[in-house]
Design a protein around this motif. Structure first.
Motif, PDB file in Angstrom:
ATOM      1  N   ALA A  22       0.804  -1.242   0.201  1.00  0.00           N
ATOM      2  CA  ALA A  22      -0.064   0.016   0.023  1.00  0.00           C
ATOM      3  C   ALA A  22       0.890   1.375   0.016  1.00  0.00           C
ATOM      4  CB  ALA A  22      -1.006  -0.075   1.348  1.00  0.00           C
ATOM      5  N   ALA A  23       1.969   1.147   0.639  1.00  0.00           N
ATOM      6  CA  ALA A  23       2.729   2.376   0.787  1.00  0.00           C
ATOM      7  C   ALA A  23       3.415   2.628  -0.550  1.00  0.00           C
ATOM      8  CB  ALA A  23       4.162   1.962   1.861  1.00  0.00           C
ATOM      9  N   ALA A  24       3.929   1.513  -1.336  1.00  0.00           N
ATOM     10  CA  ALA A  24       4.567   1.963  -2.555  1.00  0.00           C
ATOM     11  C   ALA A  24       3.414   2.405  -3.597  1.00  0.00           C
ATOM     12  CB  ALA A  24       5.097   0.339  -3.211  1.00  0.00           C
ATOM     13  N   ASN A  25       2.130   1.844  -3.582  1.00  0.00           N
ATOM     14  CA  ASN A  25       1.159   2.346  -4.369  1.00  0.00           C
ATOM     15  C   ASN A  25       0.695   3.856  -4.183  1.00  0.00           C
ATOM     16  OD1 ASN A  25       0.840  -0.019  -5.510  1.00  0.00           O
ATOM     17  ND2 ASN A  25      -0.673  -0.802  -4.287  1.00  0.00           N
ATOM     18  N   LEU A  26       0.628   4.130  -2.747  1.00  0.00           N
ATOM     19  CA  LEU A  26       0.085   5.641  -2.339  1.00  0.00           C
ATOM     20  C   LEU A  26       1.363   6.390  -2.638  1.00  0.00           C
ATOM     21  CD1 LEU A  26      -2.214   4.588   0.703  1.00  0.00           C
ATOM     22  CD2 LEU A  26      -2.805   5.224  -1.525  1.00  0.00           C
ATOM     23  N   GLY A  27       2.695   6.226  -2.481  1.00  0.00           N
ATOM     24  CA  GLY A  27       3.669   6.883  -2.519  1.00  0.00           C
ATOM     25  C   GLY A  27       4.260   7.325  -1.020  1.00  0.00           C
ATOM     26  N   TYR A  28       3.901   6.648  -0.193  1.00  0.00           N
ATOM     27  CA  TYR A  28       4.188   6.784   1.404  1.00  0.00           C
ATOM     28  C   TYR A  28       5.232   5.973   1.733  1.00  0.00           C
ATOM     29  CZ  TYR A  28      -0.522   9.315   1.833  1.00  0.00           C
ATOM     30  OH  TYR A  28      -1.528   9.874   1.162  1.00  0.00           O
ATOM     31  N   THR A  29       5.867   5.947   2.998  1.00  0.00           N
ATOM     32  CA  THR A  29       6.572   5.257   3.695  1.00  0.00           C
ATOM     33  C   THR A  29       5.511   4.191   4.448  1.00  0.00           C
ATOM     34  OG1 THR A  29       6.782   6.527   5.608  1.00  0.00           O
ATOM     35  CG2 THR A  29       8.448   7.200   3.838  1.00  0.00           C
ATOM     36  N   PRO A  30       6.087   3.110   4.622  1.00  0.00           N
ATOM     37  CA  PRO A  30       5.415   2.046   5.301  1.00  0.00           C
ATOM     38  C   PRO A  30       5.318   2.434   6.702  1.00  0.00           C
ATOM     39  CG  PRO A  30       7.175   0.758   4.133  1.00  0.00           C
ATOM     40  CD  PRO A  30       7.502   2.509   4.037  1.00  0.00           C
ATOM     41  N   SER A  31       6.066   3.200   7.360  1.00  0.00           N
ATOM     42  CA  SER A  31       5.589   3.599   8.919  1.00  0.00           C
ATOM     43  C   SER A  31       4.553   4.845   8.870  1.00  0.00           C
ATOM     44  CB  SER A  31       6.986   4.375   9.287  1.00  0.00           C
ATOM     45  OG  SER A  31       7.328   5.516   8.805  1.00  0.00           O
ATOM     46  N   ALA A  32       4.536   5.540   7.781  1.00  0.00           N
ATOM     47  CA  ALA A  32       3.405   6.574   7.459  1.00  0.00           C
ATOM     48  C   ALA A  32       2.092   5.989   7.353  1.00  0.00           C
ATOM     49  CB  ALA A  32       3.703   7.489   6.254  1.00  0.00           C
ATOM     50  N   VAL A  33       1.917   4.813   6.802  1.00  0.00           N
ATOM     51  CA  VAL A  33       0.802   3.928   6.502  1.00  0.00           C
ATOM     52  C   VAL A  33       0.392   3.249   7.599  1.00  0.00           C
ATOM     53  CG1 VAL A  33      -0.257   1.920   5.370  1.00  0.00           C
ATOM     54  CG2 VAL A  33       1.139   3.754   3.986  1.00  0.00           C
ATOM     55  N   SER A  34       1.236   2.801   8.413  1.00  0.00           N
ATOM     56  CA  SER A  34       1.288   1.992   9.750  1.00  0.00           C
ATOM     57  C   SER A  34       0.456   3.048  10.835  1.00  0.00           C
ATOM     58  CB  SER A  34       2.343   1.393  10.155  1.00  0.00           C
ATOM     59  OG  SER A  34       2.748   0.350   9.446  1.00  0.00           O
ATOM     60  N   GLN A  35       1.149   4.147  10.752  1.00  0.00           N
ATOM     61  CA  GLN A  35       0.504   5.244  11.586  1.00  0.00           C
ATOM     62  C   GLN A  35      -0.835   5.771  11.203  1.00  0.00           C
ATOM     63  OE1 GLN A  35       2.863   8.946  11.737  1.00  0.00           O
ATOM     64  NE2 GLN A  35       1.982   9.423  13.599  1.00  0.00           N
TER      65      GLN A  35
END
Length: 291
Positions: A22-35
């Motif tokens: 999801a982070a790769a698809n959204l252009g976020y970092t994995p930690s940002a998605v988890s947060q």
């Protein structure tokens, strides 16, 4: 309250099966998605994801929110499309008010052209004499020529056309057979059929008569142009009627141009300033000018 943007992040995680995907698809970092997911779970008061193999899968609450997130996404996309159509003038609704004598010669042909060019735009057309309707996007009004562009709070005047007055005479009147224009002063001694109610239309007549050196002697008061023609045809006086107000001319009257000076009423569109940004409103103004 649930955050709609975080719900879309949850939807992306469920669709990809992992926070990393999801982070790769959204252009976020994995930690940002988890947060974002952690905050959404706190808002929901229940777990939304659970570990499954090397990835994650939604809980019952997670599936529920994902379904709603998908529905919200569809509605947002529909709203964006509808807004784009509105901005482009392809759809929408315009509220228009007009006065009776502007209908046949001005409003009808303009509206026919507008509908051909903007078939997806609905026009709410109502008759309204006098002051502009505060709820209308555009109201046709008569105002003095050369006046200010502003017209009350939030309204702007757009000049459309000048509507000259004509002398309406009984068929047997000495001036009825004249080919040349009638001098306004030649009607000074005549009994008059008053065709206007108090307001800017009457002001145009009175100002022209004053410039010609007289005040009309109104023998018959009448506020309808068709009825005024009837009184003139009966020989009860002469009248001045704007060109747009002549309509079907009675056989018992003669219509002649007037000069010295020629009375003219100026027809404007009073447009809400916020509506001037809409392409559909600008398109209708163009159609009215060219009608």
């Amino acid at each position: 309250m649930l955050d709609v943007r975080r719900m879309q992040v949850l939807r992306a995680v469920v669709a990809s099966g992992s926070v990393t995907g999801a982070a790769a698809n959204l252009g976020y970092t994995p930690s940002a998605v988890s947060q974002q997911i952690a905050v959404l779970e706190k808002e929901a008061g229940i777990a939304l994801l659970e570990r499954f193999g090397r990835g994650v899968r939604p809980t019952a609450a997670g599936r529920l929110l994902t379904e709603h997130a998908a529905a919200i996404g569809r509605r947002v996309a529909e709203a964006e499309t509808a807004l784009a159509d509105l901005r482009a003038g392809r759809t929408g609704r315009i509220s228009v008010r007009y006065f009776a004598t502007a209908g046949a010669d001005l409003v009808a042909p303009a509206l026919a052209r507008f509908r051909a060019e903007h078939p997806g735009v609905r026009v709410d057309l109502r008759i309204a004499e006098g002051a502009p309707d505060a709820e209308a996007d555009l109201t046709l009004v008569v105002r003095p020529r050369g006046g200010p562009d502003a017209y009350g709070e939030g309204l702007r005047l757009v000049h459309l056309v000048d509507d000259p007055y004509r002398a309406v005479l009984p068929k047997g009147h000495p001036l009825a057979g004249r080919r040349a224009a009638v001098e306004l002063a030649e009607l000074a001694a005549e009994p008059w059929v008053g065709s206007e109610r108090p307001g800017p239309c009457l002001d145009a007549v009175l100002e022209a008569c004053a410039a010609a050196g007289f005040s009309p002697d109104v023998a018959v008061e009448c506020e309808e142009y068709a009825a005024a023609q009837g009184f003139v045809a009966a020989g009860l006086g002469v009248s001045l009627i704007p060109l747009m107000g002549l309509g079907s001319r009675r056989p018992g009257v003669a219509v002649r141009r007037v000069r010295g000076p020629e009375p003219v009423r100026a027809i404007h569109a009073a447009v809400r300033e916020s509506s001037l940004a809409l392409p559909a409103v600008r398109g209708l103004l163009t159609a009215l000018r060219e009608a």
